[in-house]
Design an enzyme around this catalytic site. Sequence first.
Site, PDB file in Angstrom:
ATOM      1  N   GLU A 290       0.826  -1.184  -0.299  1.00 56.95           N
ATOM      2  CA  GLU A 290       0.078   0.318   0.087  1.00 56.95           C
ATOM      3  C   GLU A 290       0.702   0.913  -0.262  1.00 56.95           C
ATOM      4  O   GLU A 290       0.321   2.675  -0.271  1.00 56.95           O
ATOM      5  CB  GLU A 290      -0.762   0.188   1.488  1.00 56.95           C
ATOM      6  CG  GLU A 290      -2.323  -0.542   0.900  1.00 56.95           C
ATOM      7  CD  GLU A 290      -3.216  -0.737   1.822  1.00 56.95           C
ATOM      8  OE1 GLU A 290      -4.363  -0.992   2.109  1.00 56.95           O
ATOM      9  OE2 GLU A 290      -3.265   0.446   3.171  1.00 56.95           O
ATOM     10  N   HIS A 311       8.485 -26.966  -0.724  1.00 59.67           N
ATOM     11  CA  HIS A 311       7.350 -27.246  -1.456  1.00 59.67           C
ATOM     12  C   HIS A 311       6.729 -27.327  -2.795  1.00 59.67           C
ATOM     13  O   HIS A 311       6.201 -27.822  -2.940  1.00 59.67           O
ATOM     14  CB  HIS A 311       7.768 -28.895  -0.573  1.00 59.67           C
ATOM     15  CG  HIS A 311       8.776 -29.218  -0.106  1.00 59.67           C
ATOM     16  ND1 HIS A 311       9.648 -31.164  -0.361  1.00 59.67           N
ATOM     17  CD2 HIS A 311       9.780 -28.597   0.402  1.00 59.67           C
ATOM     18  CE1 HIS A 311      10.267 -31.359   0.288  1.00 59.67           C
ATOM     19  NE2 HIS A 311      10.812 -29.932   1.033  1.00 59.67           N
ATOM     20  N   LYS A 425     -13.977  -0.024  -3.298  1.00 58.42           N
ATOM     21  CA  LYS A 425     -15.026   0.408  -3.086  1.00 58.42           C
ATOM     22  C   LYS A 425     -15.949   0.685  -4.018  1.00 58.42           C
ATOM     23  O   LYS A 425     -17.277   0.928  -2.922  1.00 58.42           O
ATOM     24  CB  LYS A 425     -14.400   1.741  -1.999  1.00 58.42           C
ATOM     25  CG  LYS A 425     -13.581   0.277  -0.708  1.00 58.42           C
ATOM     26  CD  LYS A 425     -13.653   1.566   0.529  1.00 58.42           C
ATOM     27  CE  LYS A 425     -12.265   1.215   1.947  1.00 58.42           C
ATOM     28  NZ  LYS A 425     -12.244   2.546   2.351  1.00 58.42           N
TER      29      LYS A 425
HETATM   30  O1  PA5 Z   1      -2.939   1.205   5.772  1.00 54.87           O
HETATM   31  C1  PA5 Z   1      -4.305   0.989   5.491  1.00 54.87           C
HETATM   32  O2  PA5 Z   1      -4.476   3.323   5.496  1.00 54.87           O
HETATM   33  C2  PA5 Z   1      -5.396   0.925   5.169  1.00 54.87           C
HETATM   34  O3  PA5 Z   1      -4.985  -0.363   5.346  1.00 54.87           O
HETATM   35  C3  PA5 Z   1      -6.229   0.966   6.152  1.00 54.87           C
HETATM   36  O4  PA5 Z   1      -6.129   0.511   7.944  1.00 54.87           O
HETATM   37  C4  PA5 Z   1      -7.320  -0.116   5.900  1.00 54.87           C
HETATM   38  O5  PA5 Z   1      -8.890   0.636   5.002  1.00 54.87           O
HETATM   39  C5  PA5 Z   1      -8.796   0.188   7.236  1.00 54.87           C
HETATM   40  O6  PA5 Z   1      -8.413   1.124   6.900  1.00 54.87           O
HETATM   41  P1  PA5 Z   1     -10.263   2.540   8.568  1.00 54.87           P
HETATM   42  O7  PA5 Z   1      -9.841   2.012   9.614  1.00 54.87           O
HETATM   43  O8  PA5 Z   1     -10.405   3.367   7.835  1.00 54.87           O
HETATM   44  O9  PA5 Z   1     -11.699   1.348   8.210  1.00 54.87           O
END
Ligand code: PA5
Length: 450
Positions: A290, A311, A425
Amino acid sequence: MDYITLDYSNAAPFFGNFEMGFLQDIINSIHTKLLKDSDDEKGSAGWVQLPEQYNNKEYEKIKLEAASVRENSDVLLVIGIGGSYLGTRAGIELLNHSFQNCLTQETRLAPQVFYVGTNLSSTYISDLIDLIKDKDFSINVVSKSGSSLETAIGFRIFKKLLIEKYGEEEAKSRIYLTTDNQKGTLNAAAMEEGYKTFGIPENIGGRFSVLTSVGLFPMAVSGICIDQVLEGANTAKMELDVRDIYRNPAYQYAAVRNILYNKGKTIEILASFEPKFHYFSEWWKQLFAESEGKDGLGIFPTAAMYSTDLHSIGQYIQEGRRDLFETIIQIEKSEKELAMETEVKNHDGLNYLSGKTISFINEKALQGTMEAHMKGDVPNLVIKVPEICPFSFGYLVYFFQFSCAISSHILGVNPFNQPGVEAYKKSMYSLLGQPQKLSESIVNPKAITY
Ligand code: PA5
């Protein structure tokens, strides 16, 4: 000497030493900028100073509430996704017994921890209801934005179960919300219903938040010493403050990754010979994917668990496309020991291993793997960690967060956003006919009382 070491001698033949030197000044200025940005309460680098600047009042509250959940619950249900889930599970699985949830309460001395909000499988959710409905449980909903659909659905379902089981009032006392210090739908709910809350500082994003209440509260419930976790992170912060690339393993890791990437090694495998690292690898994958995977750039992070994966994907690693490099986490001292014994009949021919420990054999598997992969043109880096403990977990989390931020900046991307996550989303909400996006801007500072 640093607590962990990075050995890149099996990657060094793939590049010239001068290439590291070229990155010294760039990394130095990234480091300076990260430190400067960490003071900005509206920025994204709050995690840089976090281990030594943790809000004491909140920290004490985490411990107090964790003790109360340990007292009144057989199960803690953590409801969250991505950065609001993976780091927590990484710590809990790494630092507890390999079969923690299967142990008896008397041996475990802590609630079982289960997770929901990570998928939209009605089978998974129903099975979880079956599993916990007759047990005493509390829930910790973790969402910085308060708007992740998977988390919100999990909250709805298990809140109902709590109310059916305990009635409105007691149910409320078993609900803990971990969310943004000020914004988001969960703050509004907490305010109206009187749920207990923990805050996530505005300047710390999901995947950099494991050392906040996001990870610390569930870890404390499961019996992990969170003082030691923060001490490890703080030690990492101090040790990794060295401005010399030849003496700073975080600088080196970030540099080597980028040098290899520019030579066509676009896939990194985080490998471990200790199964307890499975969720740590999942957290690491998310942290790097990310943070770096954007603007058409980025190393693809994947993970392997050895020996099992030797394996399966081991064949590909040895002889498939040569666009891989490997980072191996090596634990120098195993938590537990088992030795091979001599058998009189020796049908399996293993008596040559008599007296050797399984960890010794595991270490030879690691060395053999590195040697073979190196011959197969797969550079490998080894991160040597003295042992698995809360301190080393905190240290590793900080090490990877810091390296990741540096590495992303070398690559030229912003490590702290994730615009791509919004794409699915958007389509999903539209397919579901959502009238309007769940509000992310309900400002309700009163909901947080500590
Ligand atoms: O690293 C990040 O920002 C994302 O992976 C969020 O943690 C994830 O999308 C969850 O978001 P939220 O905590 O707003 O529900």
